[in-house]
Design a protein around this motif. Structure first.
Motif, mmCIF file in Angstrom:
data_model
loop_
_atom_site.group_PDB
_atom_site.id
_atom_site.type_symbol
_atom_site.label_atom_id
_atom_site.label_comp_id
_atom_site.label_asym_id
_atom_site.label_seq_id
_atom_site.Cartn_x
_atom_site.Cartn_y
_atom_site.Cartn_z
ATOM 1 N N UNK A 65 0.855 -1.221 -0.011
ATOM 2 C CA UNK A 65 -0.228 0.097 0.033
ATOM 3 C C UNK A 65 0.895 1.314 0.002
ATOM 4 N N UNK A 66 1.957 1.213 0.837
ATOM 5 C CA UNK A 66 2.586 2.650 1.037
ATOM 6 C C UNK A 66 3.860 2.705 0.287
ATOM 7 N N UNK A 67 4.466 1.527 -0.192
ATOM 8 C CA UNK A 67 5.581 1.767 -1.026
ATOM 9 C C UNK A 67 5.377 1.410 -2.493
ATOM 10 N N UNK A 68 4.670 0.226 -2.794
ATOM 11 C CA UNK A 68 4.582 0.147 -4.070
ATOM 12 C C UNK A 68 3.303 0.950 -4.699
ATOM 13 N N UNK A 69 2.291 1.031 -3.572
ATOM 14 C CA UNK A 69 1.013 1.835 -4.072
ATOM 15 C C UNK A 69 0.300 0.865 -5.044
ATOM 16 N N UNK A 70 0.137 -0.210 -4.747
ATOM 17 C CA UNK A 70 -0.678 -1.339 -5.800
ATOM 18 C C UNK A 70 -1.888 -1.734 -5.073
ATOM 19 N N UNK A 71 -2.125 -1.412 -3.816
ATOM 20 C CA UNK A 71 -3.125 -1.968 -3.150
ATOM 21 C C UNK A 71 -3.957 -0.642 -2.430
ATOM 22 N N UNK A 72 -4.990 -0.411 -2.046
ATOM 23 C CA UNK A 72 -5.783 0.591 -1.570
ATOM 24 C C UNK A 72 -5.506 0.697 -0.146
ATOM 25 N N UNK A 73 -5.058 1.840 0.670
ATOM 26 C CA UNK A 73 -4.836 1.663 1.801
ATOM 27 C C UNK A 73 -6.116 2.230 2.633
ATOM 28 N N UNK A 74 -7.126 1.389 2.574
ATOM 29 C CA UNK A 74 -8.436 1.456 3.143
ATOM 30 C C UNK A 74 -8.646 -0.010 4.026
ATOM 31 N N UNK A 75 -9.715 0.055 4.853
ATOM 32 C CA UNK A 75 -9.873 -1.097 5.586
ATOM 33 C C UNK A 75 -11.415 -1.391 5.817
#
Length: 435
Positions: A270-280
């Motif tokens: 989420x926070x390095x590659x940015x390939x997944x949404x940072x939501x929960x």
């Protein structure tokens, strides 16, 4: 204390022996047919393919297949039983909504099962362990060993563990839900990406997620390449040979290097590659199910995506240092301890499970998994292989609530963007407070 059923039965015997009633008896040596009642809640572990349309449809098919099974020792003919298939909603006239809070109360369930004189019942795994410890369900271990019965050989071990409490087995699993990598096959083909196979590891996963993530000119994401946290991230720890806590002492182990490495990988999606949404949690599912948007190219999920408008196919999880897959069961079948016919009830239990296997997400029985490709022609051969491989590497999630609270805290903090060390300290504190 005699149950109402036992009392009625003993009264009938006395009446037959003392009165002048002309009651027909079967000829000596002719085994009686045992009438049994199975009650089941509306069950969600159905196939995602075109096999059955509803729970009621499955019940009708199970009843049909059972009656047609004249050769198996677990069918009605050889097992000498008749089965009345019902489910909780049949009793809605006497009780309120069968999925209401009262049916989640173990004391209510115990009283209710005795009152309706049930012989078998569909149970969730947490429910089975509680009712089993209360003495409401019959331990099934007494049937192991008879006629070469070996539950560990016949069923996948992680699924059995879901129904064990203090070593006793209180239900047999009806289905299997391994955590799988679902991928949009049409989108893969459009982007020229080769579908996932057994060669995929974490590095290959990230590489392809980067290629599949689409961004607008302003940098906003129009389509995510990957989502791995629709479920708790046991997979990340286990595949890196790490644990959240010691199984016996519940001592936190998240500070160990293997755990830190696994959590850093997950956070980096989420926070390095940015390939997944940072939501929960529900915010994540809103992105996935947004009818105006594009769902992720790949997802780790237990939920079959047959409902999706996209052509999702299943693959095994990309491996870390080892292959380890969280494997769930949605429900199991248990024998109610009050039954006066335990042997017939056991035959019916096994007969029900065998009849259900073609209609569930994936078979809990190894024998049916071997012929899964025939049972589910809607699945591609490589999907069948991936599901079978996933179950062979399956592992049950821990039962202890403290571990799940710690896991929730851990995932929430990492998704939020907290540093791994901070997320670990917080999760360990939650674990110690709740153990």
């Amino acid at each position: 204390m005699l149950s109402r059923r036992a009392l009625i039965g003993s009264t009938a015997v006395l009446a037959a022996g003392c009165g002048g009633l002309d009651i027909p008896f079967p000829a000596l040596g002719t085994p009686k047919i045992a009438p049994l009642t199975w009650v089941s809640r509306p069950y969600t572990g159905l196939s995602s393919g075109p096999v059955v349309a509803s729970f009621e449809d499955m019940l009708r098919r199970v009843e049909r297949d059972l009656q047609a099974d004249t050769e198996s020792p677990f069918g009605p003919t050889q097992g000498r039983y008749s089965l009345d298939l019902q489910y909780f909603e049949h009793y809605a006239g006497s009780y309120s909504d069968p999925e209401s809070e009262q049916f989640r109360n173990p004391e209510f369930m115990a009283t209710w099962l005795e009152e309706i004189e049930a012989d078998l019942v569909t149970v969730w795994h947490d429910e089975a362990r509680v009712l089993g410890e209360m003495g409401v369900l019959l331990p099934l271990d007494q049937f192991a060993g008879a006629d070469n019965i070996d539950f560990e050989r016949e069923f996948y071990s992680p699924l059995l563990e879901s129904f064990r409490e203090n070593g006793a087995l209180y239900a047999l699993p009806a289905d299997a839900f391994p955590l799988m990598l679902y991928y949009d096959a049409d989108y893969f083909a459009e982007m020229g990406v080769v579908p996932p196979d057994a060669s995929w590891d974490w590095d290959i996963l990230v590489e392809n997620a980067l290629n599949l993530t689409q961004r607008e000119e302003d940098g906003t994401v129009s389509r995510w390449g990957l989502v791995t946290h629709t479920e708790p991230i046991w997979w990340a720890l286990w595949q890196n040979e790490a644990e959240l806590a010691d199984a016996l002492t519940l001592q936190c182990r998240l500070q160990e290097p293997t755990a830190i490495e696994a959590l850093d990988f997950f956070r980096g999606l989420m926070h390095t590659h940015g390939v997944s949404p940072a939501v929960f949690s529900m915010d994540l599912w809103r992105i996935i199910d947004d009818p105006a948007g594009s769902p992720p190219a790949m997802m780790y999920t237990l939920i079959p995506l047959g409902y999706s408008r996209n052509n999702y196919r299943r693959a095994a999880l990309p491996r870390g240092k080892v292959r380890s897959v969280p494997a769930h069961t949605d429900a199991g079948i248990a024998i109610v301890a009050q039954t006066a016919k335990p042997d017939a009830a056991y035959a019916a239990l096994r007969g029900i499970l065998r009849a259900m296997q073609p209609y569930v997400n994936a078979p809990a029985e190894r024998e049916n998994m071997e012929r899964f490709g025939t049972i589910r022609p809607d699945l591609q051969p490589e999907e069948v292989t991936a599901i079978r491989q996933s179950m062979e590497n399956g592992r049950v999630e821990p039962h202890e609530p403290a571990l799940h609270r710690a896991m929730y805290s851990l995932v929430e903090a990492l998704v939020r963007g907290d540093e791994v060390a901070s997320a670990v300290n917080q999760a360990c504190s939650v674990l110690y407070e709740n153990r």
